[in-house]
Design a protein around this motif. Structure first.
Motif, PDB file in Angstrom:
ATOM      1  N   ILE A   1     -11.704   8.716   2.483  1.00  0.00           N
ATOM      2  CA  ILE A   1     -10.625   7.928   1.894  1.00  0.00           C
ATOM      3  C   ILE A   1      -9.248   8.415   2.342  1.00  0.00           C
ATOM      4  O   ILE A   1      -8.381   7.615   2.702  1.00  0.00           O
ATOM      5  CB  ILE A   1     -10.721   7.942   0.354  1.00  0.00           C
ATOM      6  CG1 ILE A   1     -12.039   7.281  -0.091  1.00  0.00           C
ATOM      7  CG2 ILE A   1      -9.525   7.212  -0.271  1.00  0.00           C
ATOM      8  CD1 ILE A   1     -12.252   7.282  -1.582  1.00  0.00           C
ATOM      9  N   LEU A   2      -9.017   9.727   2.325  1.00  0.00           N
ATOM     10  CA  LEU A   2      -7.708  10.270   2.649  1.00  0.00           C
ATOM     11  C   LEU A   2      -7.659  10.871   4.051  1.00  0.00           C
ATOM     12  O   LEU A   2      -8.575  11.571   4.471  1.00  0.00           O
ATOM     13  CB  LEU A   2      -7.324  11.368   1.648  1.00  0.00           C
ATOM     14  CG  LEU A   2      -7.173  10.979   0.182  1.00  0.00           C
ATOM     15  CD1 LEU A   2      -6.829  12.205  -0.644  1.00  0.00           C
ATOM     16  CD2 LEU A   2      -6.121   9.899  -0.002  1.00  0.00           C
ATOM     17  N   CYS A   3      -6.554  10.598   4.740  1.00  0.00           N
ATOM     18  CA  CYS A   3      -6.281  11.300   5.988  1.00  0.00           C
ATOM     19  C   CYS A   3      -5.854  12.737   5.682  1.00  0.00           C
ATOM     20  O   CYS A   3      -5.374  13.031   4.591  1.00  0.00           O
ATOM     21  CB  CYS A   3      -5.133  10.632   6.740  1.00  0.00           C
ATOM     22  SG  CYS A   3      -5.448   8.990   7.345  1.00  0.00           S
ATOM     23  N   LYS A   4      -6.007  13.610   6.641  1.00  0.00           N
ATOM     24  CA  LYS A   4      -5.433  14.941   6.497  1.00  0.00           C
ATOM     25  C   LYS A   4      -3.923  14.801   6.450  1.00  0.00           C
ATOM     26  O   LYS A   4      -3.323  14.087   7.253  1.00  0.00           O
ATOM     27  CB  LYS A   4      -5.837  15.827   7.671  1.00  0.00           C
ATOM     28  CG  LYS A   4      -5.309  17.252   7.561  1.00  0.00           C
ATOM     29  CD  LYS A   4      -5.781  18.119   8.704  1.00  0.00           C
ATOM     30  CE  LYS A   4      -5.246  19.538   8.564  1.00  0.00           C
ATOM     31  NZ  LYS A   4      -5.698  20.419   9.683  1.00  0.00           N
TER      32      LYS A   4
ATOM     33  N   THR B   1      -3.579  -2.046   1.222  1.00  0.00           N
ATOM     34  CA  THR B   1      -4.700  -2.606   0.479  1.00  0.00           C
ATOM     35  C   THR B   1      -4.346  -2.580  -0.996  1.00  0.00           C
ATOM     36  O   THR B   1      -4.050  -1.513  -1.548  1.00  0.00           O
ATOM     37  CB  THR B   1      -5.983  -1.783   0.719  1.00  0.00           C
ATOM     38  OG1 THR B   1      -6.295  -1.791   2.108  1.00  0.00           O
ATOM     39  CG2 THR B   1      -7.146  -2.362  -0.076  1.00  0.00           C
ATOM     40  N   PHE B   2      -4.319  -3.745  -1.608  1.00  0.00           N
ATOM     41  CA  PHE B   2      -3.958  -3.874  -3.020  1.00  0.00           C
ATOM     42  C   PHE B   2      -5.232  -4.086  -3.836  1.00  0.00           C
ATOM     43  O   PHE B   2      -6.032  -4.970  -3.512  1.00  0.00           O
ATOM     44  CB  PHE B   2      -3.042  -5.082  -3.242  1.00  0.00           C
ATOM     45  CG  PHE B   2      -1.735  -5.028  -2.505  1.00  0.00           C
ATOM     46  CD1 PHE B   2      -0.589  -4.555  -3.136  1.00  0.00           C
ATOM     47  CD2 PHE B   2      -1.630  -5.481  -1.193  1.00  0.00           C
ATOM     48  CE1 PHE B   2       0.635  -4.533  -2.473  1.00  0.00           C
ATOM     49  CE2 PHE B   2      -0.411  -5.461  -0.521  1.00  0.00           C
ATOM     50  CZ  PHE B   2       0.719  -4.981  -1.173  1.00  0.00           C
TER      51      PHE B   2
ATOM     52  N   ALA C   1     -16.255   3.323  -2.112  1.00  0.00           N
ATOM     53  CA  ALA C   1     -15.408   2.965  -0.973  1.00  0.00           C
ATOM     54  C   ALA C   1     -15.913   3.578   0.331  1.00  0.00           C
ATOM     55  O   ALA C   1     -16.286   4.749   0.383  1.00  0.00           O
ATOM     56  CB  ALA C   1     -13.972   3.405  -1.228  1.00  0.00           C
ATOM     57  N   ALA C   2     -15.890   2.755   1.368  1.00  0.00           N
ATOM     58  CA  ALA C   2     -16.195   3.215   2.720  1.00  0.00           C
ATOM     59  C   ALA C   2     -15.226   2.500   3.650  1.00  0.00           C
ATOM     60  O   ALA C   2     -15.619   1.629   4.447  1.00  0.00           O
ATOM     61  CB  ALA C   2     -17.637   2.915   3.090  1.00  0.00           C
ATOM     62  N   PRO C   3     -13.928   2.811   3.543  1.00  0.00           N
ATOM     63  CA  PRO C   3     -12.924   2.087   4.323  1.00  0.00           C
ATOM     64  C   PRO C   3     -13.086   2.290   5.824  1.00  0.00           C
ATOM     65  O   PRO C   3     -13.585   3.330   6.273  1.00  0.00           O
ATOM     66  CB  PRO C   3     -11.599   2.695   3.823  1.00  0.00           C
ATOM     67  CG  PRO C   3     -11.970   4.048   3.297  1.00  0.00           C
ATOM     68  CD  PRO C   3     -13.353   3.897   2.732  1.00  0.00           C
ATOM     69  N   GLU C   4     -12.672   1.283   6.583  1.00  0.00           N
ATOM     70  CA  GLU C   4     -12.758   1.371   8.039  1.00  0.00           C
ATOM     71  C   GLU C   4     -11.827   2.456   8.573  1.00  0.00           C
ATOM     72  O   GLU C   4     -12.105   3.079   9.593  1.00  0.00           O
ATOM     73  CB  GLU C   4     -12.407   0.014   8.659  1.00  0.00           C
ATOM     74  CG  GLU C   4     -13.410  -1.086   8.334  1.00  0.00           C
ATOM     75  CD  GLU C   4     -13.048  -2.396   8.999  1.00  0.00           C
ATOM     76  OE1 GLU C   4     -12.046  -2.424   9.747  1.00  0.00           O
ATOM     77  OE2 GLU C   4     -13.764  -3.385   8.772  1.00  0.00           O
ATOM     78  N   ALA C   5     -10.710   2.660   7.896  1.00  0.00           N
ATOM     79  CA  ALA C   5      -9.753   3.700   8.294  1.00  0.00           C
ATOM     80  C   ALA C   5      -9.285   4.432   7.042  1.00  0.00           C
ATOM     81  O   ALA C   5      -9.198   3.845   5.965  1.00  0.00           O
ATOM     82  CB  ALA C   5      -8.565   3.080   9.019  1.00  0.00           C
ATOM     83  N   SER C   6      -8.996   5.720   7.179  1.00  0.00           N
ATOM     84  CA  SER C   6      -8.515   6.503   6.051  1.00  0.00           C
ATOM     85  C   SER C   6      -7.070   6.136   5.728  1.00  0.00           C
ATOM     86  O   SER C   6      -6.350   5.562   6.561  1.00  0.00           O
ATOM     87  CB  SER C   6      -8.626   7.995   6.365  1.00  0.00           C
ATOM     88  OG  SER C   6      -9.966   8.351   6.612  1.00  0.00           O
TER      89      SER C   6
END
Length: 204
Positions: free
Chosen positions: A160-163, A90-91, A128-133
């Motif tokens: 926003i961030l994955c573990k 995502t840019f 932000a509420a992204p569909e995937a982290s």
């Protein structure tokens, strides 16, 4: 990355006087491909030397990763990630000139796994509420604008961030290291020319 720029009033005049520059993708599927992008005022693409070091650092986690390229500018970091088998990128950049160049280059490369958003990166992070982290985030804002710390504060949001996410931060050499959450571990740090760049791992 890209700085705040003002879109010219007359598109025809902009096109006639617009300068362009080239970007070389270093490795992966599109290795050695050269792409043209509009050299908008203040644009400071991450150098080949720094990119090569960074992508050596993140090589083990890059295949299949969802990447977020904040202040994308030329798209050098996100494009390099896609070339090296990232699952998506995502840019985000507030310059319409930069985002249009990015869209043109993604179309040229026939990349189907990218999203380009023409908006303010900090404001986007705040809502932000992204569909995937994201597994990897590139933070390379304009120098001396205080934007790095704002991005770090918003990136602490769980959605926003994955573990285990990797967060790359590029700042001016003379700047102090930004304040980061306790669960962000400094994995790598280096300097090149006037640039200081760091890679953190979100351990929680």
């Amino acid at each position: 990355m890209a700085t705040r720029r003002t879109q010219p009033r007359n598109n025809k005049a902009r096109k006639s006087g617009e300068k362009s520059s080239t970007l070389r993708i270093i490795g992966g599927l599109w290795r050695s491909r050269r792409l043209t992008f509009s050299a908008a005022e203040g644009l400071r693409p991450t150098t080949d030397r720094v990119r090569e070091t960074l992508f050596n650092w993140i090589a083990p986690v890059l295949p299949g990763a969802n990447c977020l390229d904040l202040f994308a500018g030329s798209g050098a970091l996100g494009l390099e990630a896609l070339s090296r088998e990232a699952s998506s990128a995502t840019f985000i950049d507030q310059s319409p000139i930069a985002t249009q160049s990015l869209k043109n280059n993604l179309q040229l490369l026939k990349a189907q796994n990218a999203t380009v958003l023409n908006t303010d990166a900090v404001k986007w992070l705040s809502t932000a509420a992204p569909e995937a982290s994201y597994h990897i985030v590139f933070v390379d804002p304009p120098f001396r604008c205080g934007l790095v710390q704002q991005c770090i504060d918003y990136l602490q949001e769980d959605s926003i961030l994955c573990k285990g996410a990797y967060i790359y931060i590029e700042i001016e050499k003379e700047a102090a290291r930004p304040s980061t959450p306790e669960h962000w571990h400094l994995h790598r740090e280096k300097e090149a020319g006037q640039v200081r760049y760091m890679l953190f791992i979100c351990e929680d």
